[in-house]
Design an enzyme around this catalytic site. Structure first.
Site, PDB file in Angstrom:
ATOM      1  N   ILE A  40       0.857  -1.247  -0.001  1.00  0.00           N
ATOM      2  CA  ILE A  40       0.074  -0.066   0.018  1.00  0.00           C
ATOM      3  C   ILE A  40       0.939   1.144   0.008  1.00  0.00           C
ATOM      4  O   ILE A  40       0.613   2.365  -0.626  1.00  0.00           O
ATOM      5  CB  ILE A  40      -0.915  -0.018   0.979  1.00  0.00           C
TER       6      ILE A  40
ATOM      7  N   TYR B 276      -2.822  -8.777  16.579  1.00  0.00           N
ATOM      8  CA  TYR B 276      -2.884  -7.909  15.244  1.00  0.00           C
ATOM      9  C   TYR B 276      -4.312  -7.196  15.503  1.00  0.00           C
ATOM     10  O   TYR B 276      -4.189  -5.516  15.438  1.00  0.00           O
ATOM     11  CB  TYR B 276      -2.929  -8.907  13.849  1.00  0.00           C
TER      12      TYR B 276
HETATM   13  P1  NAI Z   1       3.561  -4.869   2.942  1.00  0.00           P
HETATM   14  O1  NAI Z   1       4.154  -6.058   3.897  1.00  0.00           O
HETATM   15  O2  NAI Z   1       3.410  -5.049   1.739  1.00  0.00           O
HETATM   16  O3  NAI Z   1       4.136  -3.675   3.289  1.00  0.00           O
HETATM   17  C1  NAI Z   1       4.367  -3.036   4.658  1.00  0.00           C
HETATM   18  C2  NAI Z   1       5.691  -2.427   4.784  1.00  0.00           C
HETATM   19  O4  NAI Z   1       6.072  -1.900   5.960  1.00  0.00           O
HETATM   20  C3  NAI Z   1       7.051  -3.155   4.182  1.00  0.00           C
HETATM   21  O5  NAI Z   1       7.698  -2.297   2.841  1.00  0.00           O
HETATM   22  C4  NAI Z   1       7.891  -3.624   5.428  1.00  0.00           C
HETATM   23  O6  NAI Z   1       9.237  -3.433   5.232  1.00  0.00           O
HETATM   24  C5  NAI Z   1       7.553  -2.096   6.134  1.00  0.00           C
HETATM   25  N1  NAI Z   1       7.554  -2.369   7.621  1.00  0.00           N
HETATM   26  C6  NAI Z   1       7.537  -3.489   8.230  1.00  0.00           C
HETATM   27  N2  NAI Z   1       8.062  -3.206   9.530  1.00  0.00           N
HETATM   28  C7  NAI Z   1       8.606  -2.161   9.473  1.00  0.00           C
HETATM   29  C8  NAI Z   1       9.402  -1.630  10.483  1.00  0.00           C
HETATM   30  N3  NAI Z   1       9.765  -2.344  11.607  1.00  0.00           N
HETATM   31  N4  NAI Z   1      10.103  -0.647  10.282  1.00  0.00           N
HETATM   32  C9  NAI Z   1       9.974   0.318   9.088  1.00  0.00           C
HETATM   33  N5  NAI Z   1       9.257  -0.317   8.105  1.00  0.00           N
HETATM   34  C10 NAI Z   1       8.580  -1.670   8.202  1.00  0.00           C
HETATM   35  O7  NAI Z   1       1.977  -4.889   3.710  1.00  0.00           O
HETATM   36  P2  NAI Z   1       0.875  -4.000   3.097  1.00  0.00           P
HETATM   37  O8  NAI Z   1      -0.355  -4.741   2.992  1.00  0.00           O
HETATM   38  O9  NAI Z   1       1.181  -2.924   2.150  1.00  0.00           O
HETATM   39  O10 NAI Z   1       0.453  -3.116   4.690  1.00  0.00           O
HETATM   40  C11 NAI Z   1       0.382  -1.904   4.653  1.00  0.00           C
HETATM   41  C12 NAI Z   1      -0.609  -1.654   6.128  1.00  0.00           C
HETATM   42  O11 NAI Z   1      -1.741  -2.022   5.495  1.00  0.00           O
HETATM   43  C13 NAI Z   1      -0.232  -2.266   7.441  1.00  0.00           C
HETATM   44  O12 NAI Z   1      -0.234  -1.521   8.287  1.00  0.00           O
HETATM   45  C14 NAI Z   1      -1.180  -3.349   7.317  1.00  0.00           C
HETATM   46  O13 NAI Z   1      -1.344  -3.814   8.604  1.00  0.00           O
HETATM   47  C15 NAI Z   1      -2.312  -2.762   6.686  1.00  0.00           C
HETATM   48  N6  NAI Z   1      -3.422  -3.505   6.435  1.00  0.00           N
HETATM   49  C16 NAI Z   1      -3.060  -4.761   5.320  1.00  0.00           C
HETATM   50  C17 NAI Z   1      -4.049  -5.404   4.881  1.00  0.00           C
HETATM   51  C18 NAI Z   1      -3.579  -6.668   3.778  1.00  0.00           C
HETATM   52  O14 NAI Z   1      -4.611  -7.598   3.536  1.00  0.00           O
HETATM   53  N7  NAI Z   1      -2.580  -6.392   3.136  1.00  0.00           N
HETATM   54  C19 NAI Z   1      -5.385  -5.639   5.221  1.00  0.00           C
HETATM   55  C20 NAI Z   1      -5.467  -4.292   6.178  1.00  0.00           C
HETATM   56  C21 NAI Z   1      -4.626  -3.637   6.727  1.00  0.00           C
END
Ligand code: NAI
Length: 257
Positions: free
Chosen positions: A14, A151
């Site tokens: 995202i 979570y």
């Molecule tokens: P993703 O895994 O593709 O991206 C998450 C990003 O956050 C990654 O680039 C990762 O390196 C970074 N990240 C993780 N831990 C970190 C840390 N300690 N320090 C700095 N950066 C860090 O996941 P996505 O799906 O884009 O998730 C984005 C947001 O959306 C999150 O907050 C997630 O909880 C939320 N979300 C995602 C859903 C899904 O189905 N993918 C559903 C609902 C919410």
């Protein structure tokens, strides 16, 4: 007009889709992530959060037009509390003065439909009290009972923090709208493992029914975030916008609004 916008989690999913959309629209994005970003920092640790704040202030010259906090994890570990809650709130609070210095500042965070699921009240309370050590200690204890509430707890705490903070001094009265997008299931690397396992996918489909359009692409969530931080959003604050294909309504019904 080109704006300076900081985006966490900008290297994937995202956050990456949002960074692309904003850049294409002419904005200057300051990406923050563990790697492959303008600022590489671990938002799960206090030192990483402090260095991220410092890095953004340096790159934006103390005036930040918008902040979007996307970085998060969904792993069966107490660490998710540190990243999903404290990694978001510390950056929002640390960068608030730079937002207040901008002409039309905006801020947004990423919640989740999971925030409506059962939570551990003690983890949520410790988060809201700003006590990371207590939140982690309780999260460790909850691990023994099964990590499935962690979570949702991180995202429910974030939604409650948002509603308290948006009208606290220094936010609404400084002209800074602060909102959240809560997605359903989004096709990103975070959810990839679920799609690979038919049994897990069936469980997920029951837990998060999405009659409108099915699973979303990351660009859909990014577009909602882009609107929340756009100049057009002059009056919406403290809202959790469910961009979830109808999941929240399907689960909670018509009496919640
Ligand atoms: P993703 O895994 O593709 O991206 C998450 C990003 O956050 C990654 O680039 C990762 O390196 C970074 N990240 C993780 N831990 C970190 C840390 N300690 N320090 C700095 N950066 C860090 O996941 P996505 O799906 O884009 O998730 C984005 C947001 O959306 C999150 O907050 C997630 O909880 C939320 N979300 C995602 C859903 C899904 O189905 N993918 C559903 C609902 C919410």
């Amino acid at each position: 007009m080109s704006r300076r916008i900081a985006v966490t989690g900008a290297a994937s999913g995202i956050g990456q889709a949002l960074a692309r959309q904003l850049t294409e629209a002419g904005d200057t994005v300051i990406g923050i992530d563990l790697k492959d970003a303008d600022i590489c920092a671990d938002l799960g640790a206090a030192t990483g959060r402090a260095s991220a704040v410092e890095g953004v202030l340096e790159q934006c010259g103390g005036v930040l037009d918008a902040l979007v906090l996307c970085a998060g994890i969904n792993a069966p570990s107490p660490a998710l509390i540190s990243v999903n809650y404290f990694g978001v709130t510390a950056l929002a609070e640390g960068l608030r003065p730079a937002l207040a210095a901008a002409r039309a500042p905006r801020a947004a965070v990423v919640g989740s439909i999971s925030g409506t699921q059962p939570v551990d009240d003690e983890v949520v309370a410790a988060c809201l009290a700003g006590d990371e050590a207590a939140a982690l200690a309780r999260a460790e204890a909850v691990m023994g009972e099964g990590p499935q509430k962690l979570y949702p707890s991180s995202k429910a705490a974030l939604a409650q923090w948002l509603r308290r903070t948006c009208v606290a001094p220094g936010w609404a009265d400084a002209g800074i709208p602060l909102n959240a997008v809560a997605p359903g299931v989004v096709r990103t690397p975070m959810s990839a493992a679920l799609f690979a396992d038919e049994r897990m996918k069936a469980v997920m489909d029951r837990a998060v029914p999405m009659p409108l359009g099915g699973y979303a692409g990351p660009e859909v969530i990014a577009a909602s975030l882009a609107w929340l931080i756009s100049p057009a959003n002059t009056h919406m604050t403290g809202q959790v916008l469910y961009v979830d294909g109808g999941a929240e309504v399907s689960l909670r019904g018509s009496s919640v609004f």
